[in-house]
Structures are given as structure tokens and as C-alpha cells.
Design a protein around this motif. Structure first.
Motif, PDB file in Angstrom:
ATOM      1  N   ARG A 281       0.825  -1.211   0.000  1.00 14.49           N
ATOM      2  CA  ARG A 281       0.000   0.000   0.000  1.00 14.49           C
ATOM      3  C   ARG A 281       0.855   1.255   0.000  1.00 14.49           C
ATOM      4  O   ARG A 281       0.559   2.239  -0.690  1.00 14.49           O
ATOM      5  N   ASN A 282       1.930   1.243   0.789  1.00 17.61           N
ATOM      6  CA  ASN A 282       2.810   2.408   0.873  1.00 17.61           C
ATOM      7  C   ASN A 282       4.025   2.315  -0.043  1.00 17.61           C
ATOM      8  O   ASN A 282       4.961   3.107   0.050  1.00 17.61           O
ATOM      9  N   LYS A 283       3.999   1.304  -0.924  1.00 12.91           N
ATOM     10  CA  LYS A 283       5.055   1.119  -1.937  1.00 12.91           C
ATOM     11  C   LYS A 283       6.441   1.002  -1.295  1.00 12.91           C
ATOM     12  O   LYS A 283       7.401   1.651  -1.715  1.00 12.91           O
ATOM     13  N   ILE A 284       6.510   0.167  -0.255  1.00 14.73           N
ATOM     14  CA  ILE A 284       7.782  -0.065   0.435  1.00 14.73           C
ATOM     15  C   ILE A 284       8.214  -1.513   0.226  1.00 14.73           C
ATOM     16  O   ILE A 284       7.437  -2.447   0.459  1.00 14.73           O
ATOM     17  N   ILE A 312      15.382  -9.280  -5.549  1.00 15.36           N
ATOM     18  CA  ILE A 312      14.429 -10.008  -6.375  1.00 15.36           C
ATOM     19  C   ILE A 312      13.042  -9.838  -5.764  1.00 15.36           C
ATOM     20  O   ILE A 312      12.769 -10.339  -4.672  1.00 15.36           O
ATOM     21  N   ILE A 313      12.171  -9.131  -6.468  1.00 12.82           N
ATOM     22  CA  ILE A 313      10.842  -8.789  -5.960  1.00 12.82           C
ATOM     23  C   ILE A 313       9.808  -9.717  -6.579  1.00 12.82           C
ATOM     24  O   ILE A 313       9.762  -9.889  -7.800  1.00 12.82           O
ATOM     25  N   SER A 314       8.988 -10.316  -5.747  1.00 10.06           N
ATOM     26  CA  SER A 314       7.959 -11.232  -6.222  1.00 10.06           C
ATOM     27  C   SER A 314       6.775 -10.465  -6.797  1.00 10.06           C
ATOM     28  O   SER A 314       6.533  -9.303  -6.451  1.00 10.06           O
ATOM     29  N   LYS A 315       6.030 -11.151  -7.647  1.00 12.53           N
ATOM     30  CA  LYS A 315       4.914 -10.524  -8.358  1.00 12.53           C
ATOM     31  C   LYS A 315       3.874  -9.941  -7.423  1.00 12.53           C
ATOM     32  O   LYS A 315       3.326  -8.866  -7.673  1.00 12.53           O
ATOM     33  N   ASP A 316       3.595 -10.640  -6.321  1.00 11.36           N
ATOM     34  CA  ASP A 316       2.544 -10.176  -5.415  1.00 11.36           C
ATOM     35  C   ASP A 316       3.005  -9.062  -4.478  1.00 11.36           C
ATOM     36  O   ASP A 316       2.253  -8.624  -3.604  1.00 11.36           O
ATOM     37  N   GLN A 317       4.234  -8.589  -4.662  1.00 10.51           N
ATOM     38  CA  GLN A 317       4.747  -7.514  -3.811  1.00 10.51           C
ATOM     39  C   GLN A 317       4.763  -6.169  -4.533  1.00 10.51           C
ATOM     40  O   GLN A 317       5.284  -5.192  -4.012  1.00 10.51           O
ATOM     41  N   ILE A 318       4.216  -6.134  -5.738  1.00  5.96           N
ATOM     42  CA  ILE A 318       4.128  -4.882  -6.482  1.00  5.96           C
ATOM     43  C   ILE A 318       2.712  -4.728  -7.011  1.00  5.96           C
ATOM     44  O   ILE A 318       1.960  -5.703  -7.118  1.00  5.96           O
TER      45      ILE A 318
END
Length: 332
Positions: A281-284, A312-318
Motif C-alpha cells: 500500500r505504501n510502496k515499500i 528479487i521482488i515477487s509478483k505479489d509484492q508490487i
């Protein structure tokens, strides 16, 4: 066979979609630091499986929060507390002795504070998977004394190859089973995970079910998850034509070096995100940048030891929106 719903559950746990079982098998068995804890928790699963298959009246209690409370007990069978161990290869000699690393993996790491006190039993029996066949069931009082620190258990501890404690099931209340061997060490045919099956003696679905268990995540899955993401990252680097050099030192502060287009070496640490530090939500996006050995400040990273950190950022984290392409500075 690994069913689709189990595969989906595992992929959600490690935050990697469309996992290739061959890649998982290779990554899990190519790094001792990843394979060792997997084999440790797999022995717990194998031991419980043996108990359930052969002793229908057994009372089994699994410890579900041991990583959180630093427990030295892995299982309780018929009221007996057990610590389960796989062998220490460096201290095991075929047909001579079986070696076991026997120290606390939580709390203070310095000796003798990480050793077990002889006079203060923290479990009833040490249970060890014999390298060839059978299982050692050793009373706490029969574990050898430390050769340097009086009053503590030896570490690593050694037992005769043909130990008197092999298959001593009667000590756990199974009176008619003394000396019997129940473990079957057979790799399932047509396995999708033949290397892991050969190391753990479990079937494919049992391995994946085990890796989905919350109590094993920190011990066995975090390292695997990190190495899978590191593998994925290296494959992407190779796709754009970069040369990769892996470290030849123990506990290096970087995971790999890249020879970029200017023929310069760049040290890169590859990290996954930390769930508790992320806030969509807060783009962190948060991640931990500490090493895995020692205590602060020794385990902390210094800026001059790294050139880049790849997260490495997972799909559900963006957010579910298109991310504009960015220049890849590491390649220049």
C-alpha cells in the motif's frame, strides 16, 4: 507425484511461479549449506513416517514452534523427548564410527556456552540416522563427554559403526521391536526430484509437503528460496551476455561477480524481500542485508565490500500495473 494444488502452495511459499522441478533439485543439492538443513528436517519427517507405519499406537507430538523458542527437542514419542540428527560427514568413517555435530544452534555461539551440559539433560534421547542402515537411539547419559570442556557433551560426538544403540526401539516404548530395521532407502522410480529423494529417502510429494510446513521455513526453506532466486538472477544475466564469477572464499559478502561491458568486475549480493518489511500500500520493499554467520557487527555488510545489491521482488509484492523498463546499470 506432486499434485497441482501442492505445487501451487509451494510456489506461493517461496514466491516463485512455474517452478522447474529439475532446477529445484539441482539448486537444493548443489550447496551444502542448503542441503544440510533440508536433510535435517527430512529426517524428522522420515522418522515420524516410520513410527506411524510400524507402531499404530504410538503417541507422537511434533514441535511446531521450535525455531521461535530455540527448543532443543524435535519430537516427543510416547512421552520421550528426542533430538534428531543426521551425520557429520567430516567425523564419520565407514565401518569405524558415526559422527554427529552436537551443539546448540541458537543463543551464544562461543564454547562452551553452545555445548550441552552432561548433568542437565535437555532431551531424553539422541536419534541419529545411520549412514548405511537403521537408526541410533542413544540415551542422553550415554553420549560421550567432551574431551576439553569437562561437564559437557562431546562435539562432534562419535559412536561405533556397529553401535549397541542401533535400532533400540524398545527405549521409546516399542518393546517387541528391539534391533529391527524399518527404514527403506529407495529412490522412487520416475522421481521429479531424484537427487533430493536419494538424500532424504522421501517421495517427491513428501519433500514438497515438508517444505511447505511453517515450522521448517526458517531452518530449511529460506536458504533454498534465496538460492533459487540467485539462480534465476544469474540466468537473466547470462541471457544478456554477462560473464559471472562465483566467489572462491567461505562466507563471502557477495554472491557473484559480474564482468560488465567495460570489462570491470562488479560484486553483487542477491537478496529476496522480507515479508514483514514490505508494504504494498505504501510502496515499500524491505530486505535484510546481514550475513548468516556470527554476530553484529561481524555479520553486517560494509559498503566497500559490495558494488550492487540485486533485490528479487515477487509478483505479489508490487502493484498490478506495467513497470516501465529501466536501464540496467550493472551491465555498463
Amino acid at each position: 507425484m506432486i499434485k497441482k494444488d501442492l505445487k501451487a502452495r509451494f510456489e506461493k511459499s517461496i514466491q516463485i511461479e512455474n517452478i522447474d522441478w529439475t532446477v529445484l533439485d539441482d539448486v537444493a543439492t548443489s550447496d551444502t549449506n542448503v542441503l544440510r538443513p533440508i536433510k535435517g528436517v527430512a529426517f524428522e519427517e522420515l522418522f515420524v513416517k516410520i513410527i506411524k507405519q510400524n507402531f499404530s499406537n504410538a503417541r507422537i507430538k511434533e514441535i511446531e514452534k521450535k525455531d521461535a523458542d530455540g527448543s532443543d527437542v524435535d519430537l516427543i514419542i510416547n512421552g520421550k523427548t528426542l533430538q534428531l540428527k543426521t551425520i557429520n560427514k567430516g567425523n564419520t568413517k565407514v565401518n569405524v564410527k558415526v559422527g554427529v555435530a552436537l551443539h546448540k544452534t541458537h543463543g551464544e555461539e562461543k564454547r562452551p556456552n553452545n555445548l550441552y551440559k552432561k548433568a542437565n539433560p535437555t532431551f531424553d534421547y539422541l536419534v541419529v540416522l545411520h549412514p548405511l542402515s537403521g537408526i541410533l537411539i542413544i540415551p542422553y547419559s550415554k553420549i560421550p563427554n567432551h574431551k576439553v570442556y569437562a561437564g559437557y557433551l562431546d562435539d562432534p560426538a562419535s559412536f561405533d559403526w556397529n553401535s549397541e544403540w542401533l535400532n533400540r526401539w524398545e527405549l521409546l516404548g516399542f518393546t517387541n521391536a528391539k534391533g529391527k530395521t524399518f527404514d527403506k532407502r529407495i529412490v522412487p522410480p520416475n522421481s521429479h526430484l531424484p537427487k533430493l529423494s536419494a538424500e532424504t529417502f522421501l517421495e517427491d510429494f513428501e519433500i514438497i509437503q515438508m517444505l511447505c510446513k511453517e515450522q521448517y521455513f526458517r531452518a530449511a526453506v529460506m536458504g533454498l528460496k534465496g538460492n533459487l532466486k540467485e539462480f534465476w538472477f544469474m540466468e537473466r544475466l547470462k541471457e544478456i551476455g554477462l560473464k559471472i564469477i562465483l566467489p572462491n572464499e567461505n562466507y563471502a559478502k557477495y554472491d557473484l561477480k559480474i564482468i560488465n561491458k567495460s570489462f570491470k568486475e562488479k560484486r553483487v549480493q542477491v537478496k529476496g524481500t522480507s515479508k514483514g518489511m514490505c508494504d504494498i500500500r505504501n510502496k515499500i520493499i524491505g530486505f535484510e542485508i546481514n550475513g548468516t554467520h556470527g554476530h553484529a557487527p561481524a555479520r553486517n555488510y560494509k559498503r566497500n565490500l559490495l558494488d550492487y545489491v540485486a533485490i528479487i521482488i515477487s509478483k505479489d509484492q508490487i502493484e498490478d500495473t506495467e513497470i516501465p523498463a529501466q536501464k540496467f546499470p550493472i551491465a555498463d
